[in-house]
Design an enzyme around this catalytic site. Structure first.
Site, PDB file in Angstrom:
ATOM      1  N   SER A  73      -3.802 -27.634 -24.077  1.00 24.25           N
ATOM      2  CA  SER A  73      -4.360 -28.501 -25.004  1.00 24.25           C
ATOM      3  C   SER A  73      -3.499 -29.496 -25.072  1.00 24.25           C
ATOM      4  CB  SER A  73      -4.918 -27.806 -26.244  1.00 24.25           C
ATOM      5  OG  SER A  73      -3.600 -27.304 -26.719  1.00 24.25           O
TER       6      SER A  73
ATOM      7  N   LYS B 210       0.554 -27.130 -19.719  1.00 26.38           N
ATOM      8  CA  LYS B 210       0.484 -27.624 -21.121  1.00 26.38           C
ATOM      9  C   LYS B 210      -0.896 -27.204 -21.832  1.00 26.38           C
ATOM     10  CE  LYS B 210       2.901 -31.011 -22.758  1.00 26.38           C
ATOM     11  NZ  LYS B 210       3.402 -32.406 -22.972  1.00 26.38           N
TER      12      LYS B 210
ATOM     13  N   TYR C 201       6.039 -29.860 -36.493  1.00 27.21           N
ATOM     14  CA  TYR C 201       6.702 -30.213 -35.169  1.00 27.21           C
ATOM     15  C   TYR C 201       7.514 -31.684 -35.305  1.00 27.21           C
ATOM     16  CZ  TYR C 201       7.343 -32.892 -30.798  1.00 27.21           C
ATOM     17  OH  TYR C 201       7.963 -33.497 -29.720  1.00 27.21           O
TER      18      TYR C 201
ATOM     19  N   ASN D  14       3.340 -41.331 -26.313  1.00 29.35           N
ATOM     20  CA  ASN D  14       2.517 -40.413 -25.462  1.00 29.35           C
ATOM     21  C   ASN D  14       2.680 -40.439 -24.107  1.00 29.35           C
ATOM     22  OD1 ASN D  14       0.993 -41.162 -28.380  1.00 29.35           O
ATOM     23  ND2 ASN D  14      -0.385 -39.426 -27.348  1.00 29.35           N
TER      24      ASN D  14
ATOM     25  N   HIS E 204      -6.755 -34.294 -19.087  1.00 23.82           N
ATOM     26  CA  HIS E 204      -7.987 -33.761 -19.336  1.00 23.82           C
ATOM     27  C   HIS E 204      -9.324 -34.217 -18.806  1.00 23.82           C
ATOM     28  CE1 HIS E 204      -6.112 -30.433 -21.747  1.00 23.82           C
ATOM     29  NE2 HIS E 204      -5.506 -31.320 -22.610  1.00 23.82           N
TER      30      HIS E 204
END
EC number: 5.1.3.20
Length: 313
Positions: free
Chosen positions: A185, A183, A139, A174, A192
């Protein structure tokens, strides 16, 4: 009209929201709604039209007329740093971006696109120069290679005394904040940890997280940076982060503060992330500020507090 690819995604939908807040609603959103849950990011937005990403690129490659286009925000990509199908990533992130870029150049349409801090890899220097780049996953490489492709176009234009229309890339660090619930994970740590606490558990961080520091940037600030560059017509590749590296524990503490309970627990570091994980990121904002961008970035404490208040209503 303004086109936003990835407009049902986290950053794209926040850009659309910011455009709406400025009174602009002639917007074409391009995305892939195979994951139908993303529709929730569009429900409260005011847009003119929606188009599937494959239909869109087919029309782009055919040179179809979309009418007057004020700008294209290209936020659409496979953003999973854990995806290792390189053929898919390069087709989706690199080739798609090149087609769209040349469409914009030929028509002098401002092109503002998502790069990534994943282009830097394992370094402690985050300056927008080739010497500091070294992606750790495919990526990141797809984003790094597109940045290099853009640089080559600029160099060729300069060599021939030509001026290209606006091309602006943003190396997102981030990013966290509203509209990321789809999204899975790849959602932010804050998202989370909040889910864990709502389930009655303590927030859990990877072992070693006390040594990991990231530049956590609030998505509302990211959208503001995008709009500033469109309004000011400035080209270049720029870091988009706070300029501050904060520990994962700071995120956990902000979530705990909102809930008024809990304590951090640790879990084993995942095997599949070893060797492909950035332990430290911190945007160097020298170039961004030199361009004149004066957007102020929220700290983790302030940004996470605002985020928690929004998603725990």
């Amino acid at each position: 009209m303004i086109i936003v690819t990835g407009g049902a995604g986290m950053i794209g939908s926040n850009i659309v929201k910011s455009l709406n807040n400025k009174g602009f609603n002639d917007i074409l959103v391009v995305d892939n709604l195979k994951d139908g849950k993303k529709f929730k990011n569009l429900v409260d937005l005011d847009i003119t039209d929606y188009m599937d990403k494959e239909d869109f690129i087919t029309q782009i490659m055919a040179g179809d007329d979309f009418g007057p286009i004020e700008a294209i925000f290209h936020e659409g990509a496979c953003s999973a740093t854990t995806e290792w199908d390189g053929k898919y990533i390069m087709m989706n992130n690199y080739e798609y971006s090149k087609e769209l870029l040349h469409f914009c150049i030929e028509r002098e349409i401002p092109f503002l696109y998502a790069s990534s801090a994943a282009t830097y890899g394992e370094t402690d220097t985050f300056i927008e120069e080739r010497a500091y780049e070294g992606a750790l996953n495919v990526y990141g490489y797809s984003k790094q290679q597109f940045d290099n492709y853009v640089r080559r176009l600029w160099a060729d234009a300069e060599e021939h005394n030509e001026t290209l229309s606006q091309i602006t890339g943003f190396r997102y660090f981030n990013v966290y904040g509203p509209r990321e619930q789809h999204k899975g994970s790849m959602a932010s740590v804050a998202f989370h940890l909040n889910n864990q606490m709502n389930a009655g558990d303590n927030p859990k961080l990877f072992e070693g997280s006390d040594e990991f520091k990231r530049d956590f940037v609030y998505v509302g600030d990211v959208a503001a940076v995008n709009l500033w560059f469109l309004e000011n017509g400035v080209s270049g590749i720029y870091n988009c982060g706070t300029g501050r590296a904060e520990p994962f524990r700071a995120v956990a503490e902000a979530v705990i503060k909102h809930h008024g309970k809990g304590e951090v627990e640790t879990i084993p570091f995942p095997e599949h992330l070893k060797g492909a994980y950035q332990e430290f990121t911190q945007a160097d904002l020298t170039k961004l500020r030199a361009a004149g961008c004066d957007v102020e970035f929220k700290s983790v404490a302030d940004g996470v507090a605002e985020y928690m208040a929004m998603i725990n209503k």
